[in-house]
Motif scaffolding. Structure first.
Motif, short mmCIF file in Angstrom:
data_model
loop_
_atom_site.label_atom_id
_atom_site.label_comp_id
_atom_site.label_asym_id
_atom_site.label_seq_id
_atom_site.Cartn_x
_atom_site.Cartn_y
_atom_site.Cartn_z
N ALA A 84 33.76 30.07 37.20
CA ALA A 84 33.40 28.87 36.44
C ALA A 84 32.59 29.24 35.19
O ALA A 84 32.84 28.71 34.10
N ALA A 85 31.65 30.15 35.34
CA ALA A 85 30.85 30.58 34.18
C ALA A 85 31.75 31.27 33.15
O ALA A 85 31.63 31.01 31.95
N LEU A 86 32.65 32.10 33.61
CA LEU A 86 33.58 32.80 32.72
C LEU A 86 34.42 31.81 31.92
O LEU A 86 34.69 32.02 30.74
N LEU A 87 34.81 30.72 32.55
CA LEU A 87 35.73 29.78 31.90
C LEU A 87 35.05 28.63 31.18
O LEU A 87 35.72 27.83 30.53
N ILE A 146 43.57 33.26 48.90
CA ILE A 146 42.28 32.57 48.89
C ILE A 146 41.68 32.61 47.48
O ILE A 146 41.23 31.58 46.95
N VAL A 147 41.68 33.78 46.85
CA VAL A 147 41.15 33.90 45.49
C VAL A 147 41.97 33.05 44.53
O VAL A 147 41.42 32.36 43.67
N ASP A 148 43.30 33.09 44.65
CA ASP A 148 44.15 32.29 43.77
C ASP A 148 43.87 30.80 43.91
O ASP A 148 43.82 30.08 42.90
N LEU A 149 43.70 30.33 45.13
CA LEU A 149 43.41 28.91 45.34
C LEU A 149 42.08 28.52 44.71
O LEU A 149 41.97 27.48 44.04
N LEU A 150 41.08 29.35 44.90
CA LEU A 150 39.75 29.03 44.38
C LEU A 150 39.69 29.17 42.86
O LEU A 150 39.21 28.27 42.15
N TRP A 155 40.30 26.97 37.06
CA TRP A 155 41.13 26.93 35.86
C TRP A 155 41.66 25.53 35.60
O TRP A 155 41.57 25.02 34.49
N LEU A 156 42.23 24.92 36.61
CA LEU A 156 42.83 23.61 36.43
C LEU A 156 41.79 22.58 36.03
O LEU A 156 41.98 21.83 35.07
N ARG A 157 40.67 22.56 36.73
CA ARG A 157 39.64 21.57 36.46
C ARG A 157 38.97 21.81 35.10
O ARG A 157 38.84 20.89 34.30
N ALA A 158 38.55 23.04 34.85
CA ALA A 158 37.74 23.32 33.66
C ALA A 158 38.56 23.48 32.38
O ALA A 158 38.19 22.97 31.33
N LEU A 165 32.47 20.73 35.83
CA LEU A 165 32.36 21.22 37.20
C LEU A 165 31.00 20.80 37.72
O LEU A 165 29.98 21.25 37.22
N ASP A 166 31.00 19.92 38.71
CA ASP A 166 29.74 19.44 39.29
C ASP A 166 28.99 20.60 39.92
O ASP A 166 29.56 21.65 40.25
N ASP A 167 27.70 20.40 40.14
CA ASP A 167 26.86 21.43 40.75
C ASP A 167 27.38 21.88 42.11
O ASP A 167 27.18 23.02 42.50
#
Length: 184
Positions: A84-87, A146-150, A155-158, A165-167
């Motif tokens: 999330a930070a990366l994106l 698992i990594v792909d799903l997470l 990616w999709l949300r951000a 992305l909520d806390d």
């Protein structure tokens, strides 16, 4: 090449990619921005695709060491927070979006991004190895899935939906993957 000089070259490469896109990224521009002669850059990397491939894997900007919180759930939440930070935080977000967006049209760049993800997953594998040793993860579980799903959720949300992305996003995403969503 000295590690510090190499990082200057990688930093310049990623800055130019973020600012000008893949088409605007040139070895000449990297040489000018990093203060390194372009012949030196070509000696180490024969093309801008090769240079970018190395920068994606080796640059300090994109480094993310796999967490070790003592448990699979905590490790996965930390991984999600790292993605999330990366994106979502410039300049890393600008680099990620520019590189992956251009990879669709440039096969040599697509290869570089595959190298980035292969390197990243190889580092993340330790999270799953530790979880299996602790008895938290079944032998049948597919770590890459698992990594792909997470990461895909981030990616999709951000990026694609441009939603915040909520806390508690990382905890909710990990819970959905590990615990499922069916009523019990």
């Amino acid at each position: 090449m000295a590690p510090r000089k190499e990082q200057q070259i990688f930093q310049a490469t990623l800055e130019l990619l973020a600012a000008k896109g893949y088409e605007g990224l040139t070895v000449e521009g990297v040489a000018e921005r990093s203060g390194v002669n372009k012949t030196t850059i070509y000696r180490w990397w024969p093309s801008k695709a090769a240079l970018l491939a190395a920068a994606l894997v080796e640059a300090d900007l994109l480094t993310m060491e796999p967490p070790d919180t003592g448990g699979l759930r905590g490790d996965l939440e930390a991984l999600v927070e790292g993605v999330a930070a990366l994106l979502t935080r410039p300049p890393a977000s600008d680099v990620a979006v520019a590189a992956l967006g251009a990879a669709v049209h440039h096969p040599e760049l697509a290869e570089a991004t595959r190298g980035f993800f292969a390197d990243r997953f190889a580092r993340e594998a330790a999270v799953f190895e530790r979880a299996r040793r602790r008895g938290e993860l079944s032998a049948e579980a597919d770590p890459m899935l698992i990594v792909d799903l997470l990461a895909g959720a981030v990616w999709l949300r951000a990026v694609f939906r441009a939603l915040p992305l909520d806390d508690d996003f990382a905890a909710r995403a990990v819970s959905a993957v590990l615990d499922g969503s069916l009523a019990r």
